[in-house]
Scaffold this motif. Structure first.
Motif, PDB file in Angstrom:
ATOM      1  N   THR A  67       0.847  -1.193   0.000  1.00 53.20           N
ATOM      2  CA  THR A  67       0.000   0.000   0.000  1.00 53.20           C
ATOM      3  C   THR A  67       0.881   1.240   0.000  1.00 53.20           C
ATOM      4  O   THR A  67       2.093   1.163   0.255  1.00 53.20           O
ATOM      5  N   GLY A  68       0.272   2.389  -0.263  1.00 54.63           N
ATOM      6  CA  GLY A  68       1.035   3.626  -0.206  1.00 54.63           C
ATOM      7  C   GLY A  68       1.639   3.834   1.166  1.00 54.63           C
ATOM      8  O   GLY A  68       2.815   4.203   1.295  1.00 54.63           O
ATOM      9  N   ARG A  69       0.852   3.574   2.191  1.00 58.78           N
ATOM     10  CA  ARG A  69       1.353   3.745   3.562  1.00 58.78           C
ATOM     11  C   ARG A  69       2.509   2.785   3.848  1.00 58.78           C
ATOM     12  O   ARG A  69       3.523   3.181   4.424  1.00 58.78           O
ATOM     13  N   GLU A  70       2.359   1.534   3.426  1.00 62.81           N
ATOM     14  CA  GLU A  70       3.418   0.544   3.681  1.00 62.81           C
ATOM     15  C   GLU A  70       4.721   0.925   2.998  1.00 62.81           C
ATOM     16  O   GLU A  70       5.812   0.732   3.550  1.00 62.81           O
ATOM     17  N   ASN A  71       4.633   1.477   1.779  1.00 67.92           N
ATOM     18  CA  ASN A  71       5.846   1.927   1.089  1.00 67.92           C
ATOM     19  C   ASN A  71       6.590   2.971   1.907  1.00 67.92           C
ATOM     20  O   ASN A  71       7.811   2.880   2.096  1.00 67.92           O
ATOM     21  N   LEU A  72       5.857   3.962   2.410  1.00 66.47           N
ATOM     22  CA  LEU A  72       6.504   5.051   3.142  1.00 66.47           C
ATOM     23  C   LEU A  72       6.988   4.609   4.511  1.00 66.47           C
ATOM     24  O   LEU A  72       8.069   5.021   4.959  1.00 66.47           O
ATOM     25  N   VAL A  73       6.214   3.759   5.199  1.00 66.80           N
ATOM     26  CA  VAL A  73       6.644   3.261   6.508  1.00 66.80           C
ATOM     27  C   VAL A  73       7.906   2.418   6.363  1.00 66.80           C
ATOM     28  O   VAL A  73       8.843   2.527   7.170  1.00 66.80           O
ATOM     29  N   LEU A  74       7.958   1.592   5.326  1.00 66.52           N
ATOM     30  CA  LEU A  74       9.143   0.766   5.095  1.00 66.52           C
ATOM     31  C   LEU A  74      10.383   1.630   4.927  1.00 66.52           C
ATOM     32  O   LEU A  74      11.437   1.364   5.526  1.00 66.52           O
ATOM     33  N   GLY A  94      10.796   4.687   5.984  1.00 63.53           N
ATOM     34  CA  GLY A  94      11.077   5.323   7.262  1.00 63.53           C
ATOM     35  C   GLY A  94      11.815   4.394   8.209  1.00 63.53           C
ATOM     36  O   GLY A  94      12.745   4.817   8.916  1.00 63.53           O
ATOM     37  N   ARG A  95      11.438   3.126   8.220  1.00 64.73           N
ATOM     38  CA  ARG A  95      12.135   2.166   9.089  1.00 64.73           C
ATOM     39  C   ARG A  95      13.569   1.956   8.610  1.00 64.73           C
ATOM     40  O   ARG A  95      14.504   1.862   9.427  1.00 64.73           O
ATOM     41  N   LEU A  96      13.753   1.900   7.270  1.00 64.22           N
ATOM     42  CA  LEU A  96      15.103   1.743   6.732  1.00 64.22           C
ATOM     43  C   LEU A  96      15.983   2.944   7.059  1.00 64.22           C
ATOM     44  O   LEU A  96      17.204   2.819   7.208  1.00 64.22           O
ATOM     45  N   LEU A  97      15.355   4.108   7.168  1.00 65.12           N
ATOM     46  CA  LEU A  97      16.083   5.323   7.526  1.00 65.12           C
ATOM     47  C   LEU A  97      16.189   5.514   9.038  1.00 65.12           C
ATOM     48  O   LEU A  97      16.607   6.568   9.511  1.00 65.12           O
ATOM     49  N   ARG A  98      15.794   4.490   9.774  1.00 65.26           N
ATOM     50  CA  ARG A  98      15.947   4.454  11.236  1.00 65.26           C
ATOM     51  C   ARG A  98      15.150   5.530  11.953  1.00 65.26           C
ATOM     52  O   ARG A  98      15.599   6.118  12.937  1.00 65.26           O
ATOM     53  N   LEU A  99      13.934   5.748  11.438  1.00 62.25           N
ATOM     54  CA  LEU A  99      13.057   6.683  12.126  1.00 62.25           C
ATOM     55  C   LEU A  99      12.322   6.022  13.288  1.00 62.25           C
ATOM     56  O   LEU A  99      11.671   6.717  14.072  1.00 62.25           O
ATOM     57  N   GLY A 100      12.435   4.694  13.392  1.00 63.08           N
ATOM     58  CA  GLY A 100      11.715   3.969  14.433  1.00 63.08           C
ATOM     59  C   GLY A 100      10.292   3.682  14.002  1.00 63.08           C
ATOM     60  O   GLY A 100       9.766   4.281  13.057  1.00 63.08           O
ATOM     61  N   ARG A 101       9.620   2.740  14.697  1.00 64.64           N
ATOM     62  CA  ARG A 101       8.279   2.345  14.296  1.00 64.64           C
ATOM     63  C   ARG A 101       7.304   3.522  14.344  1.00 64.64           C
ATOM     64  O   ARG A 101       6.585   3.793  13.397  1.00 64.64           O
ATOM     65  N   ARG A 102       7.279   4.210  15.472  1.00 67.70           N
ATOM     66  CA  ARG A 102       6.345   5.336  15.608  1.00 67.70           C
ATOM     67  C   ARG A 102       6.734   6.494  14.699  1.00 67.70           C
ATOM     68  O   ARG A 102       5.876   7.134  14.086  1.00 67.70           O
ATOM     69  N   GLY A 103       8.029   6.769  14.620  1.00 66.59           N
ATOM     70  CA  GLY A 103       8.484   7.874  13.778  1.00 66.59           C
ATOM     71  C   GLY A 103       8.177   7.634  12.309  1.00 66.59           C
ATOM     72  O   GLY A 103       7.760   8.550  11.591  1.00 66.59           O
ATOM     73  N   ALA A 104       8.367   6.383  11.858  1.00 69.35           N
ATOM     74  CA  ALA A 104       8.091   6.059  10.460  1.00 69.35           C
ATOM     75  C   ALA A 104       6.603   6.166  10.160  1.00 69.35           C
ATOM     76  O   ALA A 104       6.201   6.672   9.098  1.00 69.35           O
ATOM     77  N   ALA A 105       5.773   5.709  11.090  1.00 69.69           N
ATOM     78  CA  ALA A 105       4.324   5.784  10.893  1.00 69.69           C
ATOM     79  C   ALA A 105       3.857   7.232  10.859  1.00 69.69           C
ATOM     80  O   ALA A 105       3.007   7.612  10.026  1.00 69.69           O
ATOM     81  N   ALA A 106       4.420   8.056  11.742  1.00 65.63           N
ATOM     82  CA  ALA A 106       4.028   9.468  11.784  1.00 65.63           C
ATOM     83  C   ALA A 106       4.480  10.193  10.521  1.00 65.63           C
ATOM     84  O   ALA A 106       3.735  11.021   9.960  1.00 65.63           O
ATOM     85  N   ARG A 107       5.683   9.906  10.045  1.00 69.31           N
ATOM     86  CA  ARG A 107       6.196  10.547   8.838  1.00 69.31           C
ATOM     87  C   ARG A 107       5.373  10.127   7.620  1.00 69.31           C
ATOM     88  O   ARG A 107       5.057  10.952   6.746  1.00 69.31           O
ATOM     89  N   ALA A 108       4.990   8.853   7.558  1.00 68.88           N
ATOM     90  CA  ALA A 108       4.159   8.374   6.449  1.00 68.88           C
ATOM     91  C   ALA A 108       2.816   9.090   6.440  1.00 68.88           C
ATOM     92  O   ALA A 108       2.346   9.532   5.385  1.00 68.88           O
ATOM     93  N   GLN A 109       2.199   9.217   7.599  1.00 64.87           N
ATOM     94  CA  GLN A 109       0.917   9.906   7.684  1.00 64.87           C
ATOM     95  C   GLN A 109       1.037  11.357   7.238  1.00 64.87           C
ATOM     96  O   GLN A 109       0.192  11.877   6.493  1.00 64.87           O
TER      97      GLN A 109
END
Length: 327
Positions: free
Chosen positions: A95-102, A104-119
């Motif tokens: 999904t679009g969200r999964e692409n961005l969260v992935l 974010g995690r690769l860039l070491r934003l952390g689970r919450r940080g990646a989810a927030a950045r994707a949103q």
């Protein structure tokens, strides 16, 4: 940014076994601005971008991006840039969200940080309604917006866009243009290669024209247009039989000879004396009983600049084949 010039290239060259792709390219891009790079297919645009983005090593010259040398400190450069190629590089099965969260995690934003950045990015790029649909169901314009969102997950200082709107319809293109403007207003520096002349006119602060691996012109869009020549008057006659008479009337202006376009019943003539010539042309046409269906002053366009500098037909928006300047 720590440096006034977000991108600085001096004498970049790149050679392959059968040809030389770049013959000493020089570029300067101030931080927070947009540089448009124009040129026919195979001119060296994509090769230049790949060197600046550390995907290719130059054979000569040097380049500094976001304050770091692309050859000596490629890792530092990569931490500060984003790159969108000619085709969207997002995963169609996610999904679009999964692409961005992935990402974010690769860039070491952390689970919450990646989810927030994707949103945040899904909202910013107008993709919230489609956030949880697989990308395979997205339109071309939506994919390009998601691809651009993916490029800025890490908040790059410099963004390279290699023909980002190729194949998009006019509405999607305008949406993407606004996204780029918003990024630049936030301080991002953009280097944009494009085959759409109006795209460079809309977005670029300065334009570089590359032909056969060399910079053949540089300046603001208006500066380049002025190099091509003066404004011209274009008259469309109401009756095809009056075309030659209209040309004779415009020849009375005393400047360069008018050009006739029989297919469109049009005559064009350079305006050597500005509005004075317009008034004289209108008077001559009226005195000779010639009825004009249309009467307009036309400024040189970037299409005219492109043709004049490269001798090639202006691009039509077909996908680039420039990748062929690499083996």
């Amino acid at each position: 940014m720590a440096t006034e010039k977000a991108i600085l290239a001096e004498g970049l060259s790149k050679r392959y076994a059968t040809h030389t792709a770049l013959h000493g390219i020089d570029l300067e891009v101030p931080a927070g601005s947009v540089l448009g790079v124009l040129g026919p297919n195979g001119a060296g645009k994509t090769t230049t971008v790949r060197i600046l983005a550390t995907l290719l090593r130059p054979d000569g010259g040097r380049a500094v991006v976001a304050g770091h040398d692309v050859s000596r400190a490629p890792r530092e450069v990569r931490r500060r840039i984003g790159l969108a190629g000619q085709y969207a590089a997002v995963d169609a099965l996610l999904t679009g969200r999964e692409n961005l969260v992935l990402l974010g995690r690769l860039l070491r934003l952390g689970r919450r940080g990646a989810a927030a950045r994707a949103q945040e990015l899904l909202d910013r790029f107008g993709l919230l309604d489609a956030a949880d649909r697989t990308v395979g169901t997205y339109s071309g314009g939506m994919r390009r917006r998601l691809d651009l969102a993916a490029c800025v997950v890490g908040e790059p200082e410099v963004l390279f866009l290699d023909e980002p709107t190729t194949g998009l319809d006019p509405v999607s293109r305008n949406v993407l243009w606004q996204v780029v403007r918003d990024l630049v207003s936030g301080g991002v520096t953009v280097l944009l290669t494009t085959q759409y002349l109006e795209e460079a006119d809309e977005l670029a602060d300065r334009v570089v024209v590359i032909d056969a691996g060399r910079v053949v012109a540089e300046g603001s869009p208006d500066e380049l247009k002025r190099k091509v020549g003066t404004d011209s008057l274009e008259v469309t006659v109401a009756q095809p039989g009056q075309l030659q008479a209209a040309a004779a009337a415009l020849a009375a202006l005393g400047g360069r000879a008018p050009t006739t376009h029989e297919d469109g019943c049009r005559v064009t003539v350079p305006l050597e004396h500005g509005l004075d010539d317009v008034a004289l042309a209108a008077s001559e046409l009226r005195n000779r009983g010639i009825t004009a269906a249309d009467f307009q002053v036309r400024r040189p366009s970037l299409d005219d600049v492109f043709f004049a500098l490269t001798g090639a037909a202006a691009p039509t928006g077909a996908p680039s084949t420039e990748g062929t300047d690499q083996p």
